[in-house]
Design an enzyme around this catalytic site. Structure first.
Site, PDB file in Angstrom:
ATOM      1  N   ASP A   1       2.724  -6.252   8.328  1.00  0.00           N
ATOM      2  CA  ASP A   1       1.365  -5.425   7.909  1.00  0.00           C
ATOM      3  C   ASP A   1       0.220  -6.460   8.031  1.00  0.00           C
ATOM      4  OD1 ASP A   1      -0.748  -3.665   7.180  1.00  0.00           O
ATOM      5  OD2 ASP A   1       0.502  -2.423   6.315  1.00  0.00           O
TER       6      ASP A   1
ATOM      7  N   LYS B   1     -11.002  -2.718   9.495  1.00  0.00           N
ATOM      8  CA  LYS B   1     -11.396  -3.338   8.444  1.00  0.00           C
ATOM      9  C   LYS B   1     -12.105  -4.848   9.178  1.00  0.00           C
ATOM     10  CE  LYS B   1      -7.538  -2.103   5.757  1.00  0.00           C
ATOM     11  NZ  LYS B   1      -8.005  -1.194   4.813  1.00  0.00           N
TER      12      LYS B   1
ATOM     13  N   ARG C   1     -12.810  -4.729  -6.222  1.00  0.00           N
ATOM     14  CA  ARG C   1     -12.618  -5.757  -5.103  1.00  0.00           C
ATOM     15  C   ARG C   1     -13.778  -6.160  -4.191  1.00  0.00           C
ATOM     16  NH1 ARG C   1      -8.252  -3.319  -1.182  1.00  0.00           N
ATOM     17  NH2 ARG C   1     -10.052  -1.928  -0.652  1.00  0.00           N
TER      18      ARG C   1
ATOM     19  N   PHE D   1       1.074  -1.161  -0.014  1.00  0.00           N
ATOM     20  CA  PHE D   1       0.025   0.046   0.029  1.00  0.00           C
ATOM     21  C   PHE D   1       0.951   1.238   0.170  1.00  0.00           C
ATOM     22  CE2 PHE D   1      -2.846   3.122   2.036  1.00  0.00           C
ATOM     23  CZ  PHE D   1      -3.880   3.053   1.120  1.00  0.00           C
TER      24      PHE D   1
END
Length: 401
Positions: free
Chosen positions: A202, A228, A376, A133
């Site tokens: 991560d 998330k 996604r 990211f």
């Protein structure tokens, strides 16, 4: 296979689903298929009442007394210990606070300093996941400038080929944010250690979706967000894992009064606290932190292994439905089919992906678009069912049809 037969199969799978009733622990709009939990998790039903108590009673009535009487001061470590079982960590190794970006910075500089103190000169390379990211890459570049390291970007699968006596630390994503590809945490951690370096993982796209096992795999440091798959709410605080063996020497680049051994002594010289508390910096963001704590109640009685089984079953079924409903050649799956290489999302490459996602959302199926051409779909097994997967694929097929 026809829409009717797949719809019936979805009903059967939902009826057999051991986690199906967990959807009742969340507040979701009726008729909505929500497949964007890999960006923002759904609202756990118990959060509004808990937050109201924090605002009305703990803040409104108790005021500053709540730092002691309501446990505000110890929240970063207490909530860290609640996250710990979800990522395979023993208590006392995770502290909650700040953003993922800030914690990546702490972890990378801390890792570089640990290596410099233990391995001496010569280790001047920071290996970074080239597909990471973007923010992780930005932070890594800044951390490298601060510590005198050179950034070496590389595809995760190629990491072993660049490791050597110059490697100081390695930053990797457990799952790729774009494709959903799951990387080999045990194998890559072992390779980094064999080269005499430290690894920072991560976990933003895996914690709460599949087993991580930080302790069992000897991970050095890890970071992750909580909004998330942990459903902590927009902008909820992130967390930092520092393995117990590294804590005595962990030297954070952001020393703050909250991580001082005697925070209320207000001395001019910094003396770090013991344990995971060293990862704290300033005053905790109590409102969002306690909303996160309430959100973790949805995990009561739930095993991450069961979540993983359902995740794989959901994504398998979704791909089957996409193949049945979407005309050939209109989408390309960029997520690996192999279970060992798949996180909890499916990414499909498509022409006019932005427009297709807008139409899906208009029809009650929420995923997200990532430039330049990726759709996604994140599958959060705590509240997503097989009928959701079937409807999403069927709606996608209607758009292309």
């Amino acid at each position: 296979m026809s829409e009717t037969s797949l719809s019936i199969r979805a009903e059967v799978l939902d009826a057999e689903d051991e986690l199906g009733k967990l959807r009742e622990r969340f507040t979701l709009p009726d008729g909505l298929v929500y497949l964007d939990g890999n960006s923002l998790g759904a609202l756990p039903a118990g959060v509004p009442g808990r937050v109201a108590d924090v605002v009305d009673r703990q803040w409104g009535e108790l005021l500053i007394r709540s730092w002691d009487e309501s446990g505000w001061w110890t929240a970063p470590e207490r909530i860290g210990d609640r996250i710990a079982p979800l990522v395979g960590a023993a208590p006392g190794q995770i502290v909650v606070g700040d953003s993922t970006s800030v914690n990546v910075f702490k972890a990378l500089v801390g890792a570089a300093r640990l290596v410099a103190d233990s391995a001496g000169a010569g280790r001047d390379e920071l290996v970074v996941d080239a597909t990471t990211f973007p923010t992780d890459g930005y932070i890594a570049a800044s951390a490298a400038r601060m510590t005198g390291l050179k950034v070496v970007p590389v595809e995760p699968g190629e990491v072993p080929s660049v490791l050597g006596p110059r490697t100081a630390a390695v930053l990797l994503n457990h799952a790729d944010y774009l494709s959903g590809r799951l990387h080999d945490l045990p194998g890559l951690t072992a390779a980094v250690h064999a080269a005499g370096a430290l690894v920072v993982w991560d976990l933003c796209h895996t914690a709460g979706a599949l087993p991580v096992e930080l302790d069992a795999n000897g991970v050095d440091l890890a970071v992750g967000c909580t909004y998330k798959y942990l459903n902590g709410g927009p902008g909820s605080p992130a967390y930092l894992y520092v393995a117990a063996r590294h804590q005595p020497a962990f030297d954070s680049p952001l020393p703050g009064w909250n991580s001082h051994a005697a925070p209320f002594a207000m001395t001019p010289d910094y003396v770090p606290a013991e344990g995971a508390v060293r990862g704290r910096v300033g005053t905790p963001d109590i409102l969002s932190m306690l909303a996160l704590e309430a959100s973790l109640d949805v995990w009561e009685g739930v095993s991450v292994e069961a979540v993983r089984r359902k995740s794989l079953a959901l994504t398998d079924f979704f791909l089957e439905c996409v193949e049945a409903y979407v005309p050939a050649g209109r989408v390309e799956c960029v997520t690996p089919k192999a279970h060992a290489e798949r996180g909890s999302q499916i990414a499909l490459r498509s022409e006019n992906a932005a427009g297709v996602m807008r139409e899906l959302v208009a029809r009650g199926v929420v995923g997200d678009f990532r430039a330049p051409d990726v759709l996604r779909f994140g599958f959060t097994p705590l509240y997503v069912g097989f009928a959701d997967a079937e409807r999403a694929a069927r709606t996608l097929g209607h758009i292309y049809g």
